[in-house]
Design an enzyme around this catalytic site. Structure first.
Site, mmCIF file in Angstrom:
data_model
loop_
_atom_site.group_PDB
_atom_site.id
_atom_site.type_symbol
_atom_site.label_atom_id
_atom_site.label_comp_id
_atom_site.label_asym_id
_atom_site.label_seq_id
_atom_site.Cartn_x
_atom_site.Cartn_y
_atom_site.Cartn_z
ATOM 1 N N ARG A 220 0.843 -1.191 0.000
ATOM 2 C CA ARG A 220 0.000 0.000 0.000
ATOM 3 C C ARG A 220 0.881 1.245 0.000
ATOM 4 N NH1 ARG A 220 -3.559 -2.720 -1.577
ATOM 5 N NH2 ARG A 220 -5.608 -3.080 -0.631
ATOM 6 N N HIS B 71 -0.962 -0.180 -9.881
ATOM 7 C CA HIS B 71 -1.612 -1.122 -8.944
ATOM 8 C C HIS B 71 -2.059 -2.383 -9.700
ATOM 9 C CE1 HIS B 71 -3.911 -1.286 -4.892
ATOM 10 N NE2 HIS B 71 -3.700 -2.509 -5.333
ATOM 11 N N GLU C 63 -3.715 7.106 -5.025
ATOM 12 C CA GLU C 63 -4.047 6.549 -6.345
ATOM 13 C C GLU C 63 -5.360 7.120 -6.853
ATOM 14 O OE1 GLU C 63 -3.912 2.302 -5.845
ATOM 15 O OE2 GLU C 63 -1.879 2.398 -5.047
HETATM 16 C C1 8YV Z 1 -6.194 -5.517 -6.307
HETATM 17 C C2 8YV Z 1 -5.394 -5.241 -3.841
HETATM 18 O O1 8YV Z 1 -5.487 -4.799 -7.267
HETATM 19 O O2 8YV Z 1 -5.572 -7.347 -2.805
HETATM 20 C C3 8YV Z 1 -5.638 -6.138 -2.680
HETATM 21 O O3 8YV Z 1 -5.920 -5.623 -1.588
HETATM 22 O O4 8YV Z 1 -5.264 -4.075 -3.666
HETATM 23 C C4 8YV Z 1 -5.230 -5.817 -5.211
HETATM 24 O O5 8YV Z 1 -5.087 -7.166 -5.259
HETATM 25 C C5 8YV Z 1 -7.502 -4.919 -6.106
HETATM 26 O O6 8YV Z 1 -8.151 -5.347 -4.972
HETATM 27 C C6 8YV Z 1 -8.374 -5.145 -7.328
HETATM 28 O O7 8YV Z 1 -9.354 -4.275 -7.340
#
Ligand code: 8YV
Length: 309
Positions: free
Chosen positions: A228, A275, A257
């Site tokens: 993050r 991301h 983001e």
């Molecule tokens: C994804 C993420 O890009 O797992 C997570 O928390 O941030 C990522 O795997 C996202 O959730 C897809 O929308």
């Protein structure tokens, strides 16, 4: 009558079709949904980065379940969800390998200058312009991993194949063979040349990778972040890269983001991704199936496959 749900983040077509077959699906950005629809929404499917803004949660009095298409829960107020009796699910396990692969991809890209050399060949510069600068060896580096959960351990397994020495920090010693536990982040950074962030986001980790940690990595040191953006003091990162007190950064995630500071976008010391660590067909399908399964179990009154609340 089909339950009505809100889709806050797009998912794969095949997954959205499954959701549409089972629910009345409303789409909305983080700004929320029209008031006449809001009262009927019983479920949300959302991404880990997007989560559920508090204003959206507040506008949905009938919300029963939030199915996160990811493993990060930092963008959902879990305390408030629990208080309101809203279930929350994630997609653990299925994205571990892809995220670890992305960490290694960023490291290889950064140190071997892959994006720059790719641009050089595409531009037709090979044979005309001087070759891109030499890269740096990846094998044999000293890797420090901040956050030794499933993703951290998958990164360690890959780093081991690159003959790297591996140290890590986490809340406690996990007694992992071949991995040195270091109780604090600054000491970890002082002993490595490659710091990979694989920790959870949220208030507990905000800005922990700060100016002293970046300075400890040094001019030959690199930072890789697939976790993050909130974990890094982004202003300190920009300053360290500009001053050359940090060698480089491979970043898949950012503090705000999709806004990425111009200094990071124009720096020759960065490799950047929007991301994308879990963004493969295979993994997004598996993640989506878990979202579908969690929602289905909830509306059928059965046990949830992967609940966090
Ligand atoms: C994804 C993420 O890009 O797992 C997570 O928390 O941030 C990522 O795997 C996202 O959730 C897809 O929308």
């Amino acid at each position: 009558m089909k339950p009505e749900i809100l889709l806050l983040d797009p998912m794969m077509d095949a997954i959205e079709k499954q959701l549409e077959a089972a629910y009345v699906v409303h789409r909305a950005g983080p700004a929320g949904v029209p008031a006449d629809v809001a009262g009927r929404i019983r479920g949300i499917a959302t991404g880990g980065g997007t989560g559920v803004p508090r204003a959206v949660m507040d506008s949905l009095p009938g919300l029963e379940i939030i199915a996160i298409n990811g493993i990060g829960t930092d963008a959902v107020d879990l305390v408030e969800a629990r208080r309101r009796g809203i279930r929350v699910t994630t997609t653990p396990g299925v994205l571990t390998d892809d995220v670890a692969d992305m960490a290694m991809g960023l490291l290889l890209s950064l140190l071997r200058g892959l994006p720059e050399s790719d641009r050089y060949v595409r531009a037709g510069a090979w044979g005309h312009d001087p070759a891109p600068p030499l890269g740096h060896r990846v094998s044999g580096r000293r890797m420090g991993i901040f956050g030794m959960g499933h993703v951290g351990q998958a990164i360690a397994a890959r780093a081991r194949a690159f003959n790297m020495a591996i140290a890590y920090t986490d809340r406690h010693d996990k007694h992992l063979p071949g991995c040195l536990f270091v109780p604090d982040l600054l000491t970890l950074a002082q002993g490595v040349d490659t710091l990979v962030i694989a920790a959870s986001g949220g208030v507990g980790s905000r800005n922990l990778v700060n100016a002293p940690v970046l300075a400890a990595l040094g001019p030959e040191g690199v930072l890789i972040n697939i976790a993050r953006g909130s974990i890094v003091d982004e202003a300190a990162l920009v300053a360290a890269l500009a001053a050359g007190t940090l060698g480089g950064a491979g970043l898949d995630v950012f503090a705000h983001e999709p806004d990425v500071p111009e200094a990071l976008r124009t720096s020759p010391r960065t490799v950047l991704q929007p991301h994308r660590a879990s963004a493969t067909v295979e993994t997004r399908l598996a993640m989506g199936q878990l979202v579908v399964a969690n929602l289905a179990a909830h509306f059928a009154g059965g046990p949830l496959p992967s609940p966090v609340v």
